[in-house]
Scaffold this motif. Structure first.
Motif, PDB file in Angstrom:
ATOM      1  N   GLY A   1      14.108  11.827  -6.720  1.00 12.59           N
ATOM      2  CA  GLY A   1      15.188  10.896  -6.444  1.00 12.59           C
ATOM      3  C   GLY A   1      14.995  10.086  -5.176  1.00 12.59           C
ATOM      4  O   GLY A   1      15.433   8.937  -5.095  1.00 12.59           O
ATOM      5  N   ALA A   2      14.316  10.663  -4.199  1.00 12.86           N
ATOM      6  CA  ALA A   2      14.148   9.968  -2.917  1.00 12.86           C
ATOM      7  C   ALA A   2      13.220   8.766  -3.023  1.00 12.86           C
ATOM      8  O   ALA A   2      13.306   7.834  -2.220  1.00 12.86           O
ATOM      9  CB  ALA A   2      13.616  10.940  -1.869  1.00 12.86           C
ATOM     10  N   VAL A   3      12.330   8.782  -4.023  1.00  8.58           N
ATOM     11  CA  VAL A   3      11.356   7.689  -4.155  1.00  8.58           C
ATOM     12  C   VAL A   3      11.588   6.885  -5.438  1.00  8.58           C
ATOM     13  O   VAL A   3      10.707   6.162  -5.879  1.00  8.58           O
ATOM     14  CB  VAL A   3       9.909   8.238  -4.135  1.00  8.58           C
ATOM     15  N   SER A   4      12.765   6.999  -6.016  1.00  6.31           N
ATOM     16  CA  SER A   4      13.021   6.357  -7.312  1.00  6.31           C
ATOM     17  C   SER A   4      12.856   4.838  -7.254  1.00  6.31           C
ATOM     18  O   SER A   4      12.436   4.212  -8.228  1.00  6.31           O
ATOM     19  CB  SER A   4      14.424   6.708  -7.804  1.00  6.31           C
ATOM     20  N   GLN A   5      13.163   4.230  -6.106  1.00  7.29           N
ATOM     21  CA  GLN A   5      13.071   2.772  -6.000  1.00  7.29           C
ATOM     22  C   GLN A   5      11.627   2.269  -5.993  1.00  7.29           C
ATOM     23  O   GLN A   5      11.382   1.097  -6.276  1.00  7.29           O
ATOM     24  CB  GLN A   5      13.773   2.300  -4.720  1.00  7.29           C
ATOM     25  N   VAL A   6      10.680   3.124  -5.687  1.00 10.66           N
ATOM     26  CA  VAL A   6       9.264   2.717  -5.702  1.00 10.66           C
ATOM     27  C   VAL A   6       8.478   3.437  -6.795  1.00 10.66           C
ATOM     28  O   VAL A   6       7.330   3.087  -7.058  1.00 10.66           O
ATOM     29  CB  VAL A   6       8.598   2.985  -4.326  1.00 10.66           C
ATOM     30  N   ALA A   7       9.098   4.430  -7.440  1.00 13.57           N
ATOM     31  CA  ALA A   7       8.393   5.224  -8.445  1.00 13.57           C
ATOM     32  C   ALA A   7       8.728   4.821  -9.875  1.00 13.57           C
ATOM     33  O   ALA A   7       7.994   5.191 -10.803  1.00 13.57           O
ATOM     34  CB  ALA A   7       8.700   6.713  -8.252  1.00 13.57           C
ATOM     35  N   GLU A   8       9.805   4.098 -10.082  1.00 11.59           N
ATOM     36  CA  GLU A   8      10.187   3.706 -11.442  1.00 11.59           C
ATOM     37  C   GLU A   8       9.269   2.592 -11.922  1.00 11.59           C
ATOM     38  O   GLU A   8       9.261   1.485 -11.388  1.00 11.59           O
ATOM     39  CB  GLU A   8      11.631   3.232 -11.453  1.00 11.59           C
ATOM     40  N   VAL A   9       8.457   2.892 -12.941  1.00 11.09           N
ATOM     41  CA  VAL A   9       7.525   1.924 -13.516  1.00 11.09           C
ATOM     42  C   VAL A   9       7.836   1.782 -15.003  1.00 11.09           C
ATOM     43  O   VAL A   9       8.704   2.466 -15.548  1.00 11.09           O
ATOM     44  CB  VAL A   9       6.065   2.366 -13.297  1.00 11.09           C
ATOM     45  N   PHE A  10       7.118   0.888 -15.671  1.00 13.59           N
ATOM     46  CA  PHE A  10       7.395   0.634 -17.085  1.00 13.59           C
ATOM     47  C   PHE A  10       7.258   1.902 -17.920  1.00 13.59           C
ATOM     48  O   PHE A  10       8.050   2.131 -18.839  1.00 13.59           O
ATOM     49  CB  PHE A  10       6.460  -0.450 -17.623  1.00 13.59           C
ATOM     50  N   ASP A  11       6.270   2.726 -17.624  1.00 13.74           N
ATOM     51  CA  ASP A  11       6.036   3.931 -18.424  1.00 13.74           C
ATOM     52  C   ASP A  11       7.194   4.920 -18.319  1.00 13.74           C
ATOM     53  O   ASP A  11       7.653   5.470 -19.325  1.00 13.74           O
ATOM     54  CB  ASP A  11       4.734   4.602 -18.002  1.00 13.74           C
ATOM     55  N   THR A  12       7.649   5.170 -17.087  1.00  7.64           N
ATOM     56  CA  THR A  12       8.767   6.103 -16.919  1.00  7.64           C
ATOM     57  C   THR A  12      10.066   5.508 -17.448  1.00  7.64           C
ATOM     58  O   THR A  12      10.925   6.224 -17.960  1.00  7.64           O
ATOM     59  CB  THR A  12       8.928   6.479 -15.433  1.00  7.64           C
TER      60      THR A  12
END
Length: 320
Positions: free
Chosen positions: A263-274
């Protein structure tokens, strides 16, 4: 006297017969090679080409009960919704940033490592080093992620304990948005850099040793031999792999990102695959997620075609 139309049709029939006979002759001559290729052909047919029929649901309000043929046709409604979604630019930014970091930092490293391995004069030492750098490729992303947590965890991570022992403050590597992309890149480098040398080393093995001997007689040192002989010899392989790599610019790799996601990195970790997994599988919006996946594939295809066209304009062979 034979009419022109009759002669043309006769020649066409004759050429078809010749082609058919040539094909049958090739099949008989190379039958064992075709048998060896059969599992690979079946794999691509079953798991790559047949599922392409499923992209139709991106233009439908797909219902599992109605099936593909019975679902309502809505055209580009899901694409319009996807492109106007506030999350689209976030997904595009994260995906492109991670891939650009991989392209700039990771792609050249197997080439450099191949050049260094090729310069080793001891064959035994070269084989040992190759075996060591190949090993991480065979580890799953689950194991890689587990090792990452053991090394970089803020509380019990080995790296933070070393930093603390040296008098530095502990660093929050895993939940810091500023280090997340770098962490993924380091993981990819460690896991795949050694494996990526295989094609380059194979291309280097085909270089005539006499060319190096002639260059040595002319006074060329090791670096000049590498720059003027080895690199030009593998240039075609480098360009081909670069073109193919551009086709995956919107494909980060679901498993790696998903395992490192929090959750702490959701703004940089959310990509098309996820995003496709979360919306399509968890929320059941199959048509919408298929539209997102189709967009990825089309962009990849366009990038490959453009890169291949540019390479041909520059005098290279390209992919096709």
């Amino acid at each position: 006297m034979v009419q022109p139309e009759s002669a043309a049709s006769g020649n066409s029939a004759k050429s078809r017969t010749v082609r058919k006979g040539g094909l049958l002759r090739d099949l008989r001559r190379d039958k064992y090679l075709y048998v060896l290729a059969l599992p690979g052909v079946l794999f691509f047919l079953i798991f790559k080409f047949v599922p392409m029929w499923g992209v139709v649901i991106s233009f439908q309000n797909f219902s599992p009960f109605a099936g593909i043929t019975g679902s309502e046709w809505v055209g580009f409604e899901h694409f319009q919704r996807f492109f106007t979604n506030p999350d689209f630019m976030l997904l595009f930014r994260n995906t492109m940033a991670i891939n650009l970091m991989n392209l700039v930092l990771f792609f050249p490293l197997p080439i450099v490592l191949s050049l260094l391995l090729n310069e080793l004069r001891s064959v035994l030492y070269q084989r040992v080093i190759q075996s060591i750098v190949y090993m991480p490729h065979f580890l799953s992303w689950v194991i890689i992620s587990g090792l990452t947590f053991l090394l970089f965890a803020k509380g019990e991570g080995l790296v933070n304990k070393m930093l603390e022992g040296l008098g530095f403050a502990r660093m929050d590597f895993l939940t810091n948005p500023n280090t997340f992309w770098a962490m993924l890149t380091v993981q990819s480098i460690w896991k795949e850099c050694g494996w990526g040398t295989i094609l380059f080393l194979a291309a280097m093995a085909s270089i005539d040793p006499g060319v190096y001997e002639a260059a040595k007689i002319d006074g060329a040192g090791r670096f000049r031999q590498m720059w003027h002989i080895t690199l030009p010899a593998i240039r075609t392989v480098i360009i081909t792999l670069l073109i193919l790599r551009l086709g995956h610019m919107l494909d980060v790799g679901f498993e790696q990102v998903f395992l490192m996601y929090n959750g702490a990195v959701s703004q940089v970790a959310e990509v098309f695959d996820t995003y496709v997994y979360r919306v399509g599988i968890q929320q059941g919006e199959f048509s919408y997620s298929t539209a997102a996946g189709l967009f990825k594939s089309i962009v990849g295809l366009v990038l490959v075609v453009i890169a291949n066209w540019i390479s041909k304009k520059m005098g290279e062979e390209g992919v096709y």
